[in-house]
Design a protein around this motif. Structure first.
Motif, PDB file in Angstrom:
ATOM      1  N   PHE A   1       0.872  -1.178   0.000  1.00 13.43           N
ATOM      2  CA  PHE A   1       0.000   0.000   0.000  1.00 13.43           C
ATOM      3  C   PHE A   1       0.901   1.218   0.000  1.00 13.43           C
ATOM      4  CE2 PHE A   1       1.012  -0.437   4.424  1.00 13.43           C
ATOM      5  CZ  PHE A   1       0.973   0.838   4.956  1.00 13.43           C
ATOM      6  N   ASP A   2       0.401   2.318  -0.537  1.00 12.28           N
ATOM      7  CA  ASP A   2       1.216   3.532  -0.539  1.00 12.28           C
ATOM      8  C   ASP A   2       0.437   4.766  -0.102  1.00 12.28           C
ATOM      9  OD1 ASP A   2      -0.300   3.864  -2.810  1.00 12.28           O
ATOM     10  OD2 ASP A   2       1.380   3.783  -4.199  1.00 12.28           O
ATOM     11  N   ASN A   3      -0.762   4.532   0.438  1.00  6.96           N
ATOM     12  CA  ASN A   3      -1.519   5.656   0.994  1.00  6.96           C
ATOM     13  C   ASN A   3      -2.551   5.140   1.998  1.00  6.96           C
ATOM     14  OD1 ASN A   3      -4.167   5.200  -0.390  1.00  6.96           O
ATOM     15  ND2 ASN A   3      -2.912   5.542  -2.221  1.00  6.96           N
ATOM     16  N   GLU A   4      -3.077   6.055   2.777  1.00  8.67           N
ATOM     17  CA  GLU A   4      -4.011   5.709   3.844  1.00  8.67           C
ATOM     18  C   GLU A   4      -5.306   5.093   3.305  1.00  8.67           C
ATOM     19  OE1 GLU A   4      -6.294   7.933   7.547  1.00  8.67           O
ATOM     20  OE2 GLU A   4      -4.759   9.010   6.443  1.00  8.67           O
ATOM     21  N   LEU A   5      -5.787   5.588   2.168  1.00 12.39           N
ATOM     22  CA  LEU A   5      -7.032   5.063   1.599  1.00 12.39           C
ATOM     23  C   LEU A   5      -6.886   3.602   1.179  1.00 12.39           C
ATOM     24  CD1 LEU A   5      -8.203   8.138  -0.496  1.00 12.39           C
ATOM     25  CD2 LEU A   5      -9.120   7.328   1.681  1.00 12.39           C
ATOM     26  N   GLU A   6      -5.746   3.267   0.583  1.00 14.34           N
ATOM     27  CA  GLU A   6      -5.526   1.877   0.167  1.00 14.34           C
ATOM     28  C   GLU A   6      -5.405   0.965   1.384  1.00 14.34           C
ATOM     29  OE1 GLU A   6      -5.446  -0.863  -2.974  1.00 14.34           O
ATOM     30  OE2 GLU A   6      -5.949   1.250  -2.936  1.00 14.34           O
ATOM     31  N   LEU A   7      -4.768   1.440   2.438  1.00  9.67           N
ATOM     32  CA  LEU A   7      -4.671   0.651   3.666  1.00  9.67           C
ATOM     33  C   LEU A   7      -6.060   0.421   4.270  1.00  9.67           C
ATOM     34  CD1 LEU A   7      -2.858  -0.772   5.703  1.00  9.67           C
ATOM     35  CD2 LEU A   7      -2.612   1.424   6.895  1.00  9.67           C
ATOM     36  N   ALA A   8      -6.901   1.445   4.262  1.00  5.32           N
ATOM     37  CA  ALA A   8      -8.270   1.295   4.767  1.00  5.32           C
ATOM     38  C   ALA A   8      -9.060   0.297   3.923  1.00  5.32           C
ATOM     39  CB  ALA A   8      -8.973   2.652   4.795  1.00  5.32           C
ATOM     40  N   LYS A   9      -8.844   0.305   2.595  1.00  2.00           N
ATOM     41  CA  LYS A   9      -9.528  -0.643   1.710  1.00  2.00           C
ATOM     42  C   LYS A   9      -9.086  -2.076   2.016  1.00  2.00           C
ATOM     43  CE  LYS A   9      -9.252   0.232  -2.696  1.00  2.00           C
ATOM     44  NZ  LYS A   9      -8.831   0.165  -4.115  1.00  2.00           N
ATOM     45  N   ILE A  10      -7.802  -2.261   2.255  1.00  2.00           N
ATOM     46  CA  ILE A  10      -7.299  -3.591   2.612  1.00  2.00           C
ATOM     47  C   ILE A  10      -7.983  -4.074   3.885  1.00  2.00           C
ATOM     48  CG2 ILE A  10      -5.272  -4.846   3.449  1.00  2.00           C
ATOM     49  CD1 ILE A  10      -3.586  -3.061   1.518  1.00  2.00           C
ATOM     50  N   LYS A  11      -8.052  -3.212   4.881  1.00  2.13           N
ATOM     51  CA  LYS A  11      -8.686  -3.606   6.140  1.00  2.13           C
ATOM     52  C   LYS A  11     -10.165  -3.916   5.943  1.00  2.13           C
ATOM     53  CE  LYS A  11      -9.444  -2.327  10.904  1.00  2.13           C
ATOM     54  NZ  LYS A  11      -9.353  -1.301  11.927  1.00  2.13           N
ATOM     55  N   LYS A  12     -10.857  -3.114   5.154  1.00  2.00           N
ATOM     56  CA  LYS A  12     -12.294  -3.301   4.936  1.00  2.00           C
ATOM     57  C   LYS A  12     -12.597  -4.606   4.209  1.00  2.00           C
ATOM     58  CE  LYS A  12     -16.306  -1.293   2.661  1.00  2.00           C
ATOM     59  NZ  LYS A  12     -16.821  -0.176   1.871  1.00  2.00           N
ATOM     60  N   HIS A  13     -11.843  -4.910   3.158  1.00  2.00           N
ATOM     61  CA  HIS A  13     -12.166  -6.060   2.309  1.00  2.00           C
ATOM     62  C   HIS A  13     -11.371  -7.310   2.640  1.00  2.00           C
ATOM     63  CE1 HIS A  13     -14.872  -3.802  -0.234  1.00  2.00           C
ATOM     64  NE2 HIS A  13     -13.988  -2.824  -0.217  1.00  2.00           N
ATOM     65  N   TYR A  14     -10.294  -7.181   3.417  1.00  2.00           N
ATOM     66  CA  TYR A  14      -9.470  -8.337   3.751  1.00  2.00           C
ATOM     67  C   TYR A  14      -9.523  -8.633   5.240  1.00  2.00           C
ATOM     68  CZ  TYR A  14      -5.677 -11.698   3.384  1.00  2.00           C
ATOM     69  OH  TYR A  14      -4.940 -12.853   3.401  1.00  2.00           O
ATOM     70  N   GLY A  15      -9.444  -7.605   6.042  1.00  2.00           N
ATOM     71  CA  GLY A  15      -9.476  -7.787   7.490  1.00  2.00           C
ATOM     72  C   GLY A  15      -8.106  -7.620   8.109  1.00  2.00           C
ATOM     73  N   THR A  16      -8.010  -7.998   9.354  1.00  2.00           N
ATOM     74  CA  THR A  16      -6.795  -7.754  10.116  1.00  2.00           C
ATOM     75  C   THR A  16      -5.723  -8.824   9.944  1.00  2.00           C
ATOM     76  OG1 THR A  16      -7.782  -8.795  12.044  1.00  2.00           O
ATOM     77  CG2 THR A  16      -8.013  -6.404  11.866  1.00  2.00           C
ATOM     78  N   SER A  17      -6.005  -9.868   9.185  1.00  2.00           N
ATOM     79  CA  SER A  17      -4.977 -10.891   8.975  1.00  2.00           C
ATOM     80  C   SER A  17      -4.049 -10.551   7.808  1.00  2.00           C
ATOM     81  CB  SER A  17      -5.607 -12.273   8.769  1.00  2.00           C
ATOM     82  OG  SER A  17      -6.414 -12.280   7.613  1.00  2.00           O
ATOM     83  N   ALA A  18      -4.305  -9.430   7.134  1.00  2.00           N
ATOM     84  CA  ALA A  18      -3.417  -8.980   6.059  1.00  2.00           C
ATOM     85  C   ALA A  18      -2.059  -8.612   6.647  1.00  2.00           C
ATOM     86  CB  ALA A  18      -4.008  -7.777   5.340  1.00  2.00           C
ATOM     87  N   ARG A  19      -1.026  -8.738   5.823  1.00  2.00           N
ATOM     88  CA  ARG A  19       0.329  -8.328   6.217  1.00  2.00           C
ATOM     89  C   ARG A  19       0.779  -7.226   5.256  1.00  2.00           C
ATOM     90  NH1 ARG A  19       4.139 -13.006   6.491  1.00  2.00           N
ATOM     91  NH2 ARG A  19       5.445 -11.401   7.428  1.00  2.00           N
ATOM     92  N   PRO A  20       0.241  -6.002   5.430  1.00  2.00           N
ATOM     93  CA  PRO A  20       0.548  -4.929   4.496  1.00  2.00           C
ATOM     94  C   PRO A  20       2.008  -4.486   4.564  1.00  2.00           C
ATOM     95  CG  PRO A  20      -0.812  -4.118   6.302  1.00  2.00           C
ATOM     96  CD  PRO A  20      -0.662  -5.607   6.480  1.00  2.00           C
ATOM     97  N   VAL A  21       2.524  -4.121   3.389  1.00  2.00           N
ATOM     98  CA  VAL A  21       3.912  -3.661   3.242  1.00  2.00           C
ATOM     99  C   VAL A  21       3.845  -2.240   2.680  1.00  2.00           C
ATOM    100  CG1 VAL A  21       6.109  -4.051   2.058  1.00  2.00           C
ATOM    101  CG2 VAL A  21       4.720  -6.008   2.790  1.00  2.00           C
ATOM    102  N   LEU A  22       4.388  -1.279   3.400  1.00  2.00           N
ATOM    103  CA  LEU A  22       4.391   0.105   2.955  1.00  2.00           C
ATOM    104  C   LEU A  22       5.385   0.291   1.814  1.00  2.00           C
ATOM    105  CD1 LEU A  22       3.554   3.070   3.250  1.00  2.00           C
ATOM    106  CD2 LEU A  22       5.301   3.287   5.044  1.00  2.00           C
ATOM    107  N   ARG A  23       4.902   0.827   0.713  1.00  2.00           N
ATOM    108  CA  ARG A  23       5.762   1.096  -0.448  1.00  2.00           C
ATOM    109  C   ARG A  23       6.152   2.576  -0.397  1.00  2.00           C
ATOM    110  NH1 ARG A  23       3.539  -1.053  -5.699  1.00  2.00           N
ATOM    111  NH2 ARG A  23       1.660  -0.147  -4.882  1.00  2.00           N
TER     112      ARG A  23
END
Length: 70
Positions: free
Chosen positions: A45-67
């Motif tokens: 993810f590279d912005n707050e909106l994309e991180l929020a989308k990941i949380k909304k559609h994937y949940g808290t088990s995602a392992r996001p990597v900041l680009r």
């Protein structure tokens, strides 16, 4: 990978879900749901909106990597 099709191809070629990074800068909700169903947790993810989308559609088990552009 950058799409649901690429996730399917990588998994079909024998890649383990933990070795796949979903790196599309603007992920479709359907693609996030596909990643969740198939255990692909790492995604960029590279912005707050994309991180929020990941949380909304994937949940808290995602392992996001900041680009970060260096």
């Amino acid at each position: 990978v950058a799409s649901k099709t690429e996730m399917r191809l990588a998994l079909g070629a024998g890649c383990l879900p933990q070795n796949i990074i979903f790196a599309n800068p603007c992920k479709a909700p359907e693609a996030l749901q596909y990643a969740l169903k198939h255990g692909i947790q790492k995604m960029t993810f590279d912005n707050e909106l994309e991180l929020a989308k990941i949380k909304k559609h994937y949940g808290t088990s995602a392992r996001p990597v900041l680009r970060i552009l260096g």
